[in-house]
Design an enzyme around this catalytic site. Structure first.
Site, PDB file in Angstrom:
ATOM      1  N   LYS A 134      -8.210 -14.590   2.104  1.00 28.86           N
ATOM      2  CA  LYS A 134      -9.084 -13.932   3.081  1.00 28.86           C
ATOM      3  C   LYS A 134      -8.576 -12.509   3.293  1.00 28.86           C
ATOM      4  O   LYS A 134      -7.393 -12.300   3.592  1.00 28.86           O
ATOM      5  CB  LYS A 134      -9.002 -14.721   4.381  1.00 28.86           C
ATOM      6  CG  LYS A 134     -10.201 -14.682   5.259  1.00 28.86           C
ATOM      7  CD  LYS A 134      -9.957 -15.651   6.426  1.00 28.86           C
ATOM      8  CE  LYS A 134     -11.121 -15.738   7.355  1.00 28.86           C
ATOM      9  NZ  LYS A 134     -10.768 -16.527   8.560  1.00 28.86           N
TER      10      LYS A 134
HETATM   11  O1  G3P Z   1     -11.726 -16.143  11.352  1.00 30.93           O
HETATM   12  C1  G3P Z   1     -12.725 -15.371  11.914  1.00 30.93           C
HETATM   13  C2  G3P Z   1     -13.363 -16.067  13.095  1.00 30.93           C
HETATM   14  O2  G3P Z   1     -13.420 -17.424  12.868  1.00 30.93           O
HETATM   15  C3  G3P Z   1     -12.728 -15.733  14.407  1.00 30.93           C
HETATM   16  O3  G3P Z   1     -13.241 -16.495  15.427  1.00 30.93           O
HETATM   17  O4  G3P Z   1     -13.396 -17.248  17.763  1.00 30.93           O
HETATM   18  O5  G3P Z   1     -11.481 -15.795  17.072  1.00 30.93           O
HETATM   19  O6  G3P Z   1     -13.783 -14.873  17.250  1.00 30.93           O
HETATM   20  P1  G3P Z   1     -12.971 -16.068  16.948  1.00 30.93           P
END
Ligand code: G3P
Length: 227
Positions: A89
């Site tokens: 990633k």
């Molecule tokens: O990995 C990217 C995404 O899943 C992040 O999620 O909830 O931290 O905005 P969040």
């Protein structure tokens, strides 16, 4: 109308317990981790990613944490060797574009993350990336909506004949999940907490309680009655 494929669901977590739990519901076509999710687990990150790869048959994303181009490439190569199902990633920063170009030439599977604007995908239009992660929930924390942008991004990918799959991420609630599905996102990565709140819908639980209370009354008043 274009025939849409069945949506794939990844689990957005670094918790092995959550992965094993949600596998029972057939909701783990893959896993996405990020530095925050790994940090929240208070575990040895590399060891944990290896364990996740062993417990999941689908793709497992592990994110580059270096920021200098050379170090990012080295870390990406190291991560790519963890397992057959690993996906590296790459954060959508300036260096991320050249790092993606280098790693793609080495046939490493890539997931570009932190996509907030549909136009950002254009930086990768000639790079062989597997997934473009588009952040749906996090922007809403700042009062901005990305919901209408999902189908626009999908069109940009299609018009430019990019082979990558659209992966909607940061799904905090059922509305964000639904709009991601109907906008044509091939993959949606969902945190366990979101699945839990969708499964335990208040009205489903209240309805069940109401039906069972009536049933108990019947059994009390009409002995011997049964289904
Ligand atoms: O990995 C990217 C995404 O899943 C992040 O999620 O909830 O931290 O905005 P969040």
């Amino acid at each position: 109308m274009e025939q849409m494929k069945k949506t794939k669901f990844f689990l957005d977590t670094a918790s092995l317990d959550e992965i094993l739990y949600w596998k029972k519901f057939d909701l783990v076509d893959g896993v996405t981790t990020n530095p925050k999710l790994l940090s929240d687990q208070n575990c040895e990150p590399l060891k944990r990613v290896k364990e996740i790869c062993k417990n999941v048959t689908g793709p497992v994303s592990a994110q580059i944490t270096e920021t200098d181009e050379k170090n990012m490439i080295e870390q990406g190569i190291m991560l790519s060797k963890i397992s057959k199902n690993i996906v590296v990633k790459i954060p959508l920063i300036e260096n991320g574009v050249s790092v993606a170009k280098t790693l793609a030439k080495k046939k490493i599977r890539l997931n570009i993350t932190l996509g907030f604007d549909p136009s950002q995908v254009l930086f990768f239009r000639n790079i062989d990336i597997s997934y473009f992660s588009f952040i749906v929930g996090r922007v809403e924390d700042f009062g901005v909506s990305n919901r209408e942008n999902i189908s626009k991004l999908k069109q940009i990918i299609n018009i430019n004949k990019m082979k990558c799959e659209l992966l909607c991420a940061s799904i905090r609630n059922t509305e964000q999940l639904i709009v991601s599905i109907i906008s044509g996102s091939e993959i949606i990565t969902v945190p366990p907490k979101t699945w839990k709140s969708i499964l335990n819908n208040k009205f489903s639980l209240d309805g069940q309680k109401d039906f069972l209370n009536s049933w108990i009354d019947l059994k009390k008043n009409k002995k011997g009655y049964t289904l």
